[in-house]
Scaffold this motif. Structure first.
Motif, PDB file in Angstrom:
ATOM      1  N   LEU A  56       0.852  -1.177   0.000  1.00 48.13           N
ATOM      2  CA  LEU A  56       0.000   0.000   0.000  1.00 48.13           C
ATOM      3  C   LEU A  56       0.892   1.233   0.000  1.00 48.13           C
ATOM      4  N   GLY A  57       0.634   2.179  -0.908  1.00 53.93           N
ATOM      5  CA  GLY A  57       1.463   3.373  -1.001  1.00 53.93           C
ATOM      6  C   GLY A  57       0.623   4.621  -1.200  1.00 53.93           C
ATOM      7  N   ALA A  58       1.066   5.703  -0.594  1.00 55.17           N
ATOM      8  CA  ALA A  58       0.376   6.988  -0.727  1.00 55.17           C
ATOM      9  C   ALA A  58       1.408   8.081  -0.980  1.00 55.17           C
ATOM     10  N   ALA A  59       1.070   9.029  -1.862  1.00 56.01           N
ATOM     11  CA  ALA A  59       1.923  10.194  -2.118  1.00 56.01           C
ATOM     12  C   ALA A  59       1.044  11.432  -2.178  1.00 56.01           C
ATOM     13  N   TRP A 407       8.074  -7.544   6.703  1.00 56.10           N
ATOM     14  CA  TRP A 407       7.443  -6.241   6.554  1.00 56.10           C
ATOM     15  C   TRP A 407       8.488  -5.136   6.389  1.00 56.10           C
ATOM     16  N   ARG A 408       8.131  -4.123   5.588  1.00 54.83           N
ATOM     17  CA  ARG A 408       8.972  -2.930   5.446  1.00 54.83           C
ATOM     18  C   ARG A 408       8.082  -1.705   5.275  1.00 54.83           C
ATOM     19  N   ALA A 409       8.419  -0.657   5.995  1.00 51.25           N
ATOM     20  CA  ALA A 409       7.741   0.635   5.844  1.00 51.25           C
ATOM     21  C   ALA A 409       8.768   1.656   5.349  1.00 51.25           C
ATOM     22  N   THR A 410       8.375   2.472   4.383  1.00 56.11           N
ATOM     23  CA  THR A 410       9.264   3.478   3.799  1.00 56.11           C
ATOM     24  C   THR A 410       8.541   4.816   3.757  1.00 56.11           C
ATOM     25  N   ALA A 411       9.253   5.877   4.114  1.00 56.68           N
ATOM     26  CA  ALA A 411       8.714   7.227   4.012  1.00 56.68           C
ATOM     27  C   ALA A 411       9.794   8.133   3.435  1.00 56.68           C
ATOM     28  N   GLY A 412       9.382   9.092   2.592  1.00 57.30           N
ATOM     29  CA  GLY A 412      10.382   9.954   1.981  1.00 57.30           C
ATOM     30  C   GLY A 412       9.772  11.140   1.269  1.00 57.30           C
ATOM     31  N   MET A 413      10.633  11.878   0.567  1.00 52.23           N
ATOM     32  CA  MET A 413      10.242  13.057  -0.191  1.00 52.23           C
ATOM     33  C   MET A 413      10.904  13.018  -1.562  1.00 52.23           C
ATOM     34  N   ASP A 414      10.211  13.569  -2.571  1.00 54.66           N
ATOM     35  CA  ASP A 414      10.763  13.787  -3.906  1.00 54.66           C
ATOM     36  C   ASP A 414      10.701  15.284  -4.179  1.00 54.66           C
ATOM     37  N   ILE A 415      11.865  15.920  -4.304  1.00 53.88           N
ATOM     38  CA  ILE A 415      11.950  17.373  -4.419  1.00 53.88           C
ATOM     39  C   ILE A 415      12.650  17.732  -5.727  1.00 53.88           C
ATOM     40  N   PHE A 416      12.034  18.608  -6.515  1.00 52.70           N
ATOM     41  CA  PHE A 416      12.589  19.051  -7.793  1.00 52.70           C
ATOM     42  C   PHE A 416      12.717  20.579  -7.790  1.00 52.70           C
ATOM     43  N   MET A 435       4.645   7.550   1.407  1.00 50.38           N
ATOM     44  CA  MET A 435       4.830   6.476   2.366  1.00 50.38           C
ATOM     45  C   MET A 435       4.390   5.166   1.717  1.00 50.38           C
ATOM     46  N   GLU A 436       5.099   4.079   2.004  1.00 49.41           N
ATOM     47  CA  GLU A 436       4.763   2.758   1.480  1.00 49.41           C
ATOM     48  C   GLU A 436       4.912   1.726   2.597  1.00 49.41           C
ATOM     49  N   VAL A 437       4.031   0.752   2.587  1.00 43.79           N
ATOM     50  CA  VAL A 437       4.127  -0.391   3.491  1.00 43.79           C
ATOM     51  C   VAL A 437       4.043  -1.651   2.624  1.00 43.79           C
ATOM     52  N   ARG A 438       5.025  -2.524   2.758  1.00 38.79           N
ATOM     53  CA  ARG A 438       5.101  -3.728   1.937  1.00 38.79           C
ATOM     54  C   ARG A 438       5.251  -4.964   2.824  1.00 38.79           C
ATOM     55  N   ARG A 439       4.558  -6.036   2.392  1.00 39.23           N
ATOM     56  CA  ARG A 439       4.722  -7.329   3.041  1.00 39.23           C
ATOM     57  C   ARG A 439       5.067  -8.379   1.996  1.00 39.23           C
ATOM     58  N   TRP A 440       6.170  -9.086   2.206  1.00 41.67           N
ATOM     59  CA  TRP A 440       6.560 -10.196   1.334  1.00 41.67           C
ATOM     60  C   TRP A 440       5.952 -11.494   1.846  1.00 41.67           C
ATOM     61  N   PHE A 441       5.722 -12.424   0.954  1.00 43.77           N
ATOM     62  CA  PHE A 441       5.242 -13.739   1.366  1.00 43.77           C
ATOM     63  C   PHE A 441       5.842 -14.814   0.453  1.00 43.77           C
TER      64      PHE A 441
END
Length: 441
Positions: A56-59, A407-416, A435-441
């Protein structure tokens, strides 16, 4: 309705759409298993192995018109197994559903919403086998010829999903090619031949999307894409040889293809805008060398047959054919097992230059990446890229947290930042947090 509630509803809709795709994909996988007649693991080590991930990811774009630019649910499924001694198969598919294009329907043109609301793709579908020093692979596959950080230089074969510019992980951007591939492994020499009868091409989205590669076009502009016919004369083919020489890992290749990157021009019959794929030749090579405290590497590709746009009076678009040389070199430097540094210089040199292209004869730039690991769970990263011809740049800070093994959670910025004609400045109004949250299986 509150913004939080609207966001939750959009993500829920995306998840429901994705669940439907997963059910359909499960049926297709079952049909493929029956076709291949692959049963439980036997003495040969065959059998089906299943894996994948959900994300699941949101920007949220905060520059210019504030809006949600991603509310995406993603599911990737992978099945693989053996068909006997020295023979394997793999099938992977991915589906996306993005609620941002329903939530922000007053901002994005209808063509953009249709293009990016939902997506499904077969990423890989191949079988391979070995005979002596040779390995053969047939089907949809990723063919990777380059390894520079953050950019594609010598990586000329696989098509790419460019709808988010170069922001996603490079592996996730690649679009497989339906190809026949033969590889020879002899001592320190590796030889490779590929033939692609029906090529795939870059997906650049539609005018009005956040990272459309021709930002001068107004949102909603009508652009048709004309792909070459599936004739033998339009198929792609290439040769590549690599060898370890005195500790230097070196390679050279020749690739004849219909350009995976589309060229924008005017159709003389209709006078409408059209994307075409020109026949090009590419000759290139790569090198890397472990020098103890750091790794030195580089790539160079000479391309002939490609045209660049010229911008004429009255807003008209022209084309000028020119040979070009793309090259890059850089260093990877680890430090105390917790730091990693990467510095790269890259450039494009044009053999035939026209000031109306809006480019210098030689466009130069640099990238800098630093990664800091904190324990085994947290990783901090900063990627910066800048043009040396004009004051435009991209900054990408992010933090990743592996809060559980799967599980992995990632948060960041993209600046131009920079002028509209710059490689990064053209997206000056696309700054966002994500922000993104990923689950591997």
């Amino acid at each position: 309705m509150s913004l939080i509630r609207r966001t939750a509803l959009a993500l829920a809709c995306a998840s429901c759409a994705l669940s439907g795709f997963a059910a359909e994909q499960a049926v297709e996988d079952a049909e493929l298993d029956a076709l291949l007649d692959i049963g439980a693991p036997g003495e040969s080590g065959s059998g089906i192995r299943l894996s994948g991930y959900g994300e699941l990811g949101a920007a949220y774009t905060y520059a210019d018109d504030e809006r949600w630019s991603r509310l995406r649910a993603r599911l990737e499924l992978v099945a693989s197994g053996g068909l006997g001694e020295r023979s394997r198969w793999k099938l992977s598919a991915r589906a996306d559903a993005d609620g941002a294009f329903d939530l922000e329907d007053d901002y994005y043109p209808s063509a953009v919403r249709r293009d990016q609301r939902r997506d499904a793709i077969v990423r890989e579908a191949w079988v391979d086998f070995g005979a002596g020093d040779w390995e053969f692979r047939f089907g949809r596959q990723h063919i990777i010829w380059g390894e520079m950080v953050g950019f594609f230089f010598a990586d000329v074969v696989s098509a790419r999903d460019m709808r988010d510019f170069l922001l996603p992980e490079l592996e996730a951007m690649r679009i497989g090619q339906w190809a026949a591939r033969a590889e020879y492994f002899g001592g320190e020499t590796h030889f490779e031949m590929i033939w692609i009868p029906s090529p795939s091409y870059d997906d650049i989205g539609k005018p009005g999307s956040d990272f459309y590669m021709y930002p001068r076009l107004p949102a909603g502009a009508r652009v048709k894409e004309r792909e070459p016919s599936d004739s033998l004369s339009n198929s792609n083919w290439g040769l590549r040889v690599s060898r370890l020489i005195g500790g230097w890992d070196m390679s050279a290749f020749y690739y004849r293809s219909s350009d995976i990157t589309p060229t924008l021009g005017l159709n003389p019959a209709t006078m409408g805008l059209e994307l075409t794929h020109e026949r090009i030749r590419q000759i290139g090579g790569t090198f890397s060398k472990d020098l103890g405290s750091f790794v030195l590497k580089g790539e160079a590709v000479h391309t002939s047959g490609r045209s660049l746009n010229t911008f004429l009076e009255g807003g008209r678009i022209g084309l000028e054919k020119t040979d070009m040389l793309d090259y890059a070199f850089g260093v990877d430097v680890p430090y105390q097992d917790v730091w990693r540094f990467n510095l790269q210089y890259f450039a494009r040199w044009l053999d035939r230059h026209d000031e109306r292209m809006g480019l210098d004869r030689e466009e130069r730039g640099v990238t800098f990446q630093v990664v800091r690991e904190i324990g085994s769970a947290v990783e901090l990263e900063l990627l910066a890229a800048a043009s040396l011809n004009r004051s435009d740049y991209m900054l990408r800070p992010k933090v990743s947290w592996k809060f559980a093994p799967e599980w992995r959670a990632t948060a960041g910025m993209d600046i131009f930042h920079g002028p509209q004609e710059g490689m990064f400045g053209r997206f000056d109004e696309r700054d966002r947090v994500y922000m993104e949250v990923r689950r591997w299986f």
